[in-house]
Scaffold this motif. Structure first.
Motif, short mmCIF file in Angstrom:
data_model
loop_
_atom_site.label_atom_id
_atom_site.label_comp_id
_atom_site.label_asym_id
_atom_site.label_seq_id
_atom_site.Cartn_x
_atom_site.Cartn_y
_atom_site.Cartn_z
N HIS A 333 36.16 38.61 37.45
CA HIS A 333 37.09 37.59 36.74
C HIS A 333 36.68 37.45 35.53
CE1 HIS A 333 37.84 36.47 41.06
NE2 HIS A 333 38.84 36.12 40.87
N LEU A 334 37.79 37.47 34.42
CA LEU A 334 37.66 37.62 33.09
C LEU A 334 37.22 36.05 32.64
CD1 LEU A 334 40.23 40.33 32.19
CD2 LEU A 334 37.75 40.58 32.14
N GLY A 335 37.10 35.72 31.50
CA GLY A 335 36.66 34.32 30.88
C GLY A 335 37.91 33.44 31.15
N ASP A 336 39.09 33.80 31.42
CA ASP A 336 40.14 32.78 31.53
C ASP A 336 40.48 32.74 33.29
OD1 ASP A 336 41.33 35.08 31.88
OD2 ASP A 336 43.15 34.66 30.54
N GLY A 337 39.58 33.50 33.84
CA GLY A 337 39.76 33.34 35.44
C GLY A 337 40.83 34.47 35.91
N THR A 338 41.11 35.33 34.98
CA THR A 338 42.02 36.59 35.44
C THR A 338 41.15 37.61 35.95
OG1 THR A 338 43.23 36.21 33.47
CG2 THR A 338 43.77 38.32 34.88
N PRO A 339 41.49 37.90 37.44
CA PRO A 339 41.01 39.02 37.91
C PRO A 339 41.01 40.27 37.31
CG PRO A 339 42.90 38.24 39.25
CD PRO A 339 42.66 37.60 38.11
N ALA A 340 40.08 41.09 37.41
CA ALA A 340 40.43 42.59 37.12
C ALA A 340 39.55 43.61 37.94
CB ALA A 340 39.92 42.81 35.71
N SER A 341 40.17 44.66 38.17
CA SER A 341 39.33 45.85 38.90
C SER A 341 39.21 47.13 38.24
CB SER A 341 40.05 46.12 40.16
OG SER A 341 39.29 47.04 41.22
#
Length: 545
Positions: A333-341
């Motif tokens: 999860h990136l700094g703003d909470g966005t998930p990434a794979s």
């Protein structure tokens, strides 16, 4: 110190329950007075610390300090319970045994109880186990609490085994002390004959030296290793730095067009979450990355990372902890909470210098409050003047050599370490107070002993020389034990965090710690000693019968 007084109370028919109640109530009265004074002193101290943390940038200005009733009441209750329990426990034996035995024990020093020895050996083994665990911990969040716990447990083992350690040390110090003269011989006899009393003085000094050295050298050990990795891994000739929030992408683009520049890598830094854990991450522009950056790849390929928009590079420590390798899927999860794979393309060794995760610049910057680059690494044979000319439209930016940037990073690390020093300073101050109290009480209870020495022919100067020799002996023992504890803990911390058994110990700072401990020990011994020697020996000896 009160065994003789309590033994006399037992001899005139005081019951064990009365003795326990006497000690407990005394402790409650003293604890209440001390607790109230401590609460009143804590309020302005909290306000001062709040201001210091704001000045250091550790907390934002908008975080207001609140002073409620609950913390003050909790502190008072803890003080009362601690004082009461300590008094009841320490007076348990003198209240339990028969009056005749109590009088006999008050006349001579009793050796350590078997339970104390067993507990000391158990804690010594526990401290050794914590040091072993510390050597395999790879994250600062996990290693820091274990580091200080290992120091406290080891110092507690020293306190329990102290009489035996003091007796052993007295054998080693007998020769040098005899060279001092009559005062040294008296000091040797006192150390051997009153090892328990001397051990009670050695313990807080050992804790003071061990804890102070650990606090002072943990951050330099980690910071020096990180800077060394960053220094070895940066291939750039120049580094762009900003006095404001960061370097804009337009400035990096202008530098790329400057004469002689072959690559310019923008670097942003933040933290991301993998599961419930936080990891330090950096985002880098991937074009020409190999010309400016070498993370010491151990598996996978940096080329695969630079040619993919959904790839990541990861440090060896993070890879081991997460069970990842090249080709594995990294979900975060990136700094703003966005998930990434992302797909792991490379595993590198220099994680302390460059963070646990390295991601594409654009991916990370889109999800940060401040997307400006912290630094820009510039490779090529362009001159400083040519780069400065390309940056004329961007005030507040400076072109630094890699060596200058490294020195500035060291200064920033020192500023960050000041926050930890300020917080730990309270613990060290408390330990210093314990050292002074213990030494002063140890000297004050010996007024009759000093009077008997004076009546036996010892001069005032010889008694003071004996006290100084004892203080120096205690200091040598404490320095050896405290330094040994700190060195073992710091070496294990260095092995776990940096892979090298070489903690960063600054000789001048270490000498300052030992010098401060020596000043405390000598002052806390000399001042009560001079006061104790003011009275006439005959009157003192008679009044103490």
């Amino acid at each position: 110190q009160r065994h003789r007084e309590l033994a006399l109370l037992r001899a005139i028919a005081a019951t064990p329950g009365q003795i326990r109640r006497l000690l407990g109530r005394e402790a409650l009265v003293v604890g209440a007075a001390a607790g109230v004074l401590g609460v009143l002193a804590g309020l302005p101290l909290a306000d001062w610390l709040h201001g210091r943390f704001i000045d250091m940038g550790a907390i934002p200005v908008t975080l207001e300090r609140t002073a409620g009733v609950f913390p003050a009441c909790a502190a008072l209750v803890v003080t009362l319970v601690g004082a009461w329990a300590a008094a009841r426990i320490s007076g348990r034996r003198i209240a339990r045994i028969r009056p005749a035995e109590a009088m006999a024990e008050s006349a001579v020093e009793r050796g350590p109880a078997r339970g104390r020895i067993v507990a000391g050996l158990v804690l010594f083994a526990g401290g050794a186990a914590l040091v072993g665990v510390l050597s395999v911990l790879r994250t600062e969040a996990a290693a820091t609490p274990v580091t200080f716990l290992a120091v406290v447990v080891s110092a507690t083992a020293v306190s329990l085994l102290g009489p035996y350690l003091v007796r052993f040390a007295s054998v080693l110090l007998a020769g040098p002390l005899r060279a001092v003269g009559a005062g040294g011989s008296l000091a040797t006899a006192n150390i051997r004959g009153n090892s328990a009393r001397m051990a009670s003085v050695v313990t807080p000094l050992t804790l003071l030296i061990g804890m102070t050295c650990t606090v002072l050298f943990v951050q330099p050990t980690l910071g020096d290793a990180a800077r060394a990795q960053a220094r070895d891994g940066v291939r750039a000739t120049w580094v762009l730095a900003a006095q404001g929030p960061g370097v804009p992408s337009e400035a990096a683009g202008a530098v790329r067009g400057a004469p002689g520049v072959t690559a310019a890598t923008e670097v942003v830094r933040t933290t991301v979450r993998v599961g419930l854990d936080k990891y330090q991450a950096q985002g880098v522009t991937q074009a020409g990355l190999a010309r400016t950056w070498d993370p010491d790849v151990t598996s996978g390929s940096l080329t695969a990372f630079t040619h993919g928009h959904d790839t990541a590079a990861i440090s060896e420590l993070a890879a081991d902890r997460l069970g990842l390798r090249p080709g594995s899927a990294l979900r975060l999860h990136l700094g703003d909470g966005t998930p990434a794979s992302l797909t792991v393309a490379a595993v590198y060794r220099r994680g302390l210098g460059f963070g646990d995760l390295t991601l594409p610049h654009d991916l990370l910057a889109r999800h940060m409050d401040n997307p400006l680059a912290a630094t820009v690494l510039v490779a090529g044979h362009g001159s400083r003047d040519e780069l400065a000319a390309a940056l004329q439209r961007f005030p507040g930016l400076s072109v630094l050599s890699a060596e200058t940037a490294d020195r500035l990073q060291a200064d920033r690390q020192q500023e960050n370490a000041a926050v930890n020093y300020c917080a730990m300073g309270l613990i060290l101050a408390f330990t210093a107070i314990a050292v002074v109290n213990t030494l002063a009480m140890s000297v004050s209870e010996r007024i009759r002993e000093f009077a008997m020495l004076r009546l036996a022919g010892a001069t005032r100067r010889q008694v003071l020389r004996m006290l100084r020799a004892e203080a120096l002996s205690v200091l040598l023992i404490s320095t050896a034990l405290g330094s040994g504890i700190a060195l073992a803990v710091l070496t294990a911390f260095s092995i776990g965090m940096t892979g090298s058994a070489a903690p960063s110990v600054l000789p001048l700072l270490y000498a300052t710690v030992v010098g401060a401990a020596a000043l405390l020990a000598l002052a806390a011994t000399a001042l009560p000693g001079r006061l104790a020697l003011r009275a006439r020996p005959a009157e003192t000896a008679m009044s103490r019968q």
